[in-house]
Design a protein around this motif. Sequence first.
Motif, short mmCIF file in Angstrom:
data_model
loop_
_atom_site.label_atom_id
_atom_site.label_comp_id
_atom_site.label_asym_id
_atom_site.label_seq_id
_atom_site.Cartn_x
_atom_site.Cartn_y
_atom_site.Cartn_z
N ILE A 141 0.84 -1.20 0.00
CA ILE A 141 0.00 0.00 0.00
C ILE A 141 0.88 1.25 0.00
O ILE A 141 0.64 2.20 -0.76
CB ILE A 141 -0.93 0.01 1.24
CG1 ILE A 141 -1.97 -1.10 1.13
CG2 ILE A 141 -1.62 1.37 1.38
CD1 ILE A 141 -2.80 -1.28 2.40
N GLY A 142 1.91 1.24 0.84
CA GLY A 142 2.82 2.37 0.91
C GLY A 142 3.55 2.60 -0.39
O GLY A 142 3.70 3.74 -0.85
N TYR A 143 3.97 1.51 -1.03
CA TYR A 143 4.67 1.62 -2.31
C TYR A 143 3.77 2.25 -3.37
O TYR A 143 4.16 3.18 -4.08
CB TYR A 143 5.14 0.24 -2.78
CG TYR A 143 5.72 0.26 -4.17
CD1 TYR A 143 7.03 0.65 -4.40
CD2 TYR A 143 4.93 -0.10 -5.27
CE1 TYR A 143 7.55 0.68 -5.68
CE2 TYR A 143 5.45 -0.06 -6.55
CZ TYR A 143 6.76 0.33 -6.75
OH TYR A 143 7.26 0.37 -8.03
N THR A 144 2.56 1.75 -3.46
CA THR A 144 1.63 2.24 -4.48
C THR A 144 1.29 3.71 -4.27
O THR A 144 1.31 4.51 -5.22
CB THR A 144 0.33 1.40 -4.46
OG1 THR A 144 0.65 0.02 -4.65
CG2 THR A 144 -0.63 1.87 -5.54
N GLY A 145 0.99 4.07 -3.01
CA GLY A 145 0.64 5.46 -2.71
C GLY A 145 1.77 6.42 -3.05
O GLY A 145 1.55 7.47 -3.68
N ASN A 146 2.98 6.07 -2.66
CA ASN A 146 4.12 6.95 -2.92
C ASN A 146 4.47 7.02 -4.40
O ASN A 146 4.86 8.08 -4.90
CB ASN A 146 5.35 6.47 -2.12
CG ASN A 146 5.32 6.96 -0.69
OD1 ASN A 146 5.44 8.15 -0.42
ND2 ASN A 146 5.13 6.03 0.24
N PHE A 147 4.33 5.91 -5.10
CA PHE A 147 4.63 5.90 -6.53
C PHE A 147 3.69 6.83 -7.28
O PHE A 147 4.11 7.62 -8.12
CB PHE A 147 4.52 4.47 -7.07
CG PHE A 147 4.81 4.36 -8.53
CD1 PHE A 147 6.12 4.31 -8.99
CD2 PHE A 147 3.78 4.31 -9.46
CE1 PHE A 147 6.41 4.21 -10.35
CE2 PHE A 147 4.06 4.21 -10.82
CZ PHE A 147 5.36 4.17 -11.26
N VAL A 148 2.40 6.75 -6.97
CA VAL A 148 1.41 7.59 -7.64
C VAL A 148 1.64 9.06 -7.29
O VAL A 148 1.63 9.94 -8.17
CB VAL A 148 -0.02 7.17 -7.24
CG1 VAL A 148 -1.04 8.16 -7.80
CG2 VAL A 148 -0.32 5.76 -7.75
N ALA A 149 1.89 9.35 -6.00
CA ALA A 149 2.13 10.73 -5.57
C ALA A 149 3.37 11.31 -6.23
O ALA A 149 3.40 12.48 -6.63
CB ALA A 149 2.26 10.80 -4.05
N ALA A 150 4.42 10.49 -6.35
CA ALA A 150 5.66 10.95 -6.98
C ALA A 150 5.43 11.32 -8.44
O ALA A 150 5.92 12.35 -8.92
CB ALA A 150 6.73 9.87 -6.88
N ARG A 151 4.68 10.50 -9.16
CA ARG A 151 4.40 10.79 -10.56
C ARG A 151 3.67 12.12 -10.71
O ARG A 151 3.98 12.92 -11.60
CB ARG A 151 3.57 9.65 -11.18
CG ARG A 151 4.31 8.34 -11.33
CD ARG A 151 5.39 8.43 -12.41
NE ARG A 151 4.82 8.71 -13.72
CZ ARG A 151 4.38 7.80 -14.57
NH1 ARG A 151 4.44 6.51 -14.23
NH2 ARG A 151 3.90 8.15 -15.74
N ILE A 152 2.71 12.35 -9.84
CA ILE A 152 1.92 13.59 -9.91
C ILE A 152 2.83 14.79 -9.64
O ILE A 152 2.84 15.78 -10.40
CB ILE A 152 0.78 13.57 -8.87
CG1 ILE A 152 -0.24 12.47 -9.23
CG2 ILE A 152 0.09 14.93 -8.80
CD1 ILE A 152 -1.26 12.21 -8.14
N ARG A 153 3.61 14.74 -8.58
CA ARG A 153 4.43 15.89 -8.17
C ARG A 153 5.56 16.17 -9.15
O ARG A 153 5.84 17.33 -9.47
CB ARG A 153 5.00 15.64 -6.77
CG ARG A 153 3.94 15.66 -5.69
CD ARG A 153 4.50 15.24 -4.34
NE ARG A 153 3.49 15.37 -3.30
CZ ARG A 153 3.69 15.04 -2.02
NH1 ARG A 153 4.87 14.55 -1.66
NH2 ARG A 153 2.73 15.20 -1.14
N LEU A 154 6.22 15.12 -9.63
CA LEU A 154 7.33 15.33 -10.55
C LEU A 154 6.86 15.87 -11.90
O LEU A 154 7.49 16.76 -12.47
CB LEU A 154 8.10 14.02 -10.75
CG LEU A 154 8.94 13.55 -9.56
CD1 LEU A 154 9.50 12.16 -9.82
CD2 LEU A 154 10.07 14.53 -9.28
N ARG A 155 5.76 15.34 -12.40
CA ARG A 155 5.24 15.79 -13.69
C ARG A 155 4.83 17.27 -13.64
O ARG A 155 5.23 18.07 -14.49
CB ARG A 155 4.06 14.93 -14.12
CG ARG A 155 3.53 15.27 -15.51
CD ARG A 155 2.42 14.34 -15.95
NE ARG A 155 1.24 14.46 -15.11
CZ ARG A 155 0.83 13.53 -14.26
NH1 ARG A 155 1.51 12.41 -14.13
NH2 ARG A 155 -0.26 13.70 -13.55
N VAL A 156 4.06 17.63 -12.63
CA VAL A 156 3.60 19.01 -12.52
C VAL A 156 4.75 19.93 -12.11
O VAL A 156 4.86 21.05 -12.58
CB VAL A 156 2.44 19.12 -11.51
CG1 VAL A 156 1.98 20.57 -11.37
CG2 VAL A 156 1.27 18.26 -11.96
#
Length: 225
Positions: A141-156
């Motif tokens: 759960i932690g891996y999935t949450g952080n992976f998705v959040a990282a994609r959002i923050r890095l892209r924007v």
Amino acid sequence: MPRAREREGSHGHDRAEGADHGHSHGLTHDSIKRSREGIRAVSLSFAVLALAAVGQTVVFIASGSIALLADLIHNFGDALTAVPLGIAFALHSATAERRAGLAVVAAIFGSACVAGVEAAARLVHPSPPSHLAVLALAGAIGYTGNFVAARIRLRVGARLDSAALIADGHHAQADAYVSLAVIASAVAVALGAPIADPLIGLGITAVILRITWQSWGTVRGHDRD
């Protein structure tokens, strides 16, 4: 003829002012657009990380894993870094954004300190975790949450040229792999090595400290530019 030229010059001046005025509106529009996009990114990543941290909290109460505690403390701290970032974007302020970047670095360092103290305490007073299968699920759960959040923050962050948002994105990206250490802890305890749980907690602390240093370099480097 002089009056005609005067009128022509006046109209030309008005057109120039109109062009400048339109350009000013363009700048204002871009600023508002940047603010909205930044707020949208931090809000969405906050929601993702908050859900992941809540799920991990429920599992921690059942399992008592210090490795999981280190990870969920960091995930809660990572989610809360959205607050200063959101305020900075709402203010349309480059100074506030730089300060938000420093707040992100401080939050990362604080979570490392808490996780380290808890891991050291568990070494002194051993208490092997239970519910290992559920514990491994919490790591996922932690891996999935952080992976998705990282994609959002890095892209924007890259699109907006925001050092604070990029630093927070790298933070979440690294945390995605740190969360995998929780799964390793569950596997190690299941194989008969309960001491691995607090040791992995200390390993997570070391990784968080490294992320702190890298994030500090990102924020300070952008300030110098």
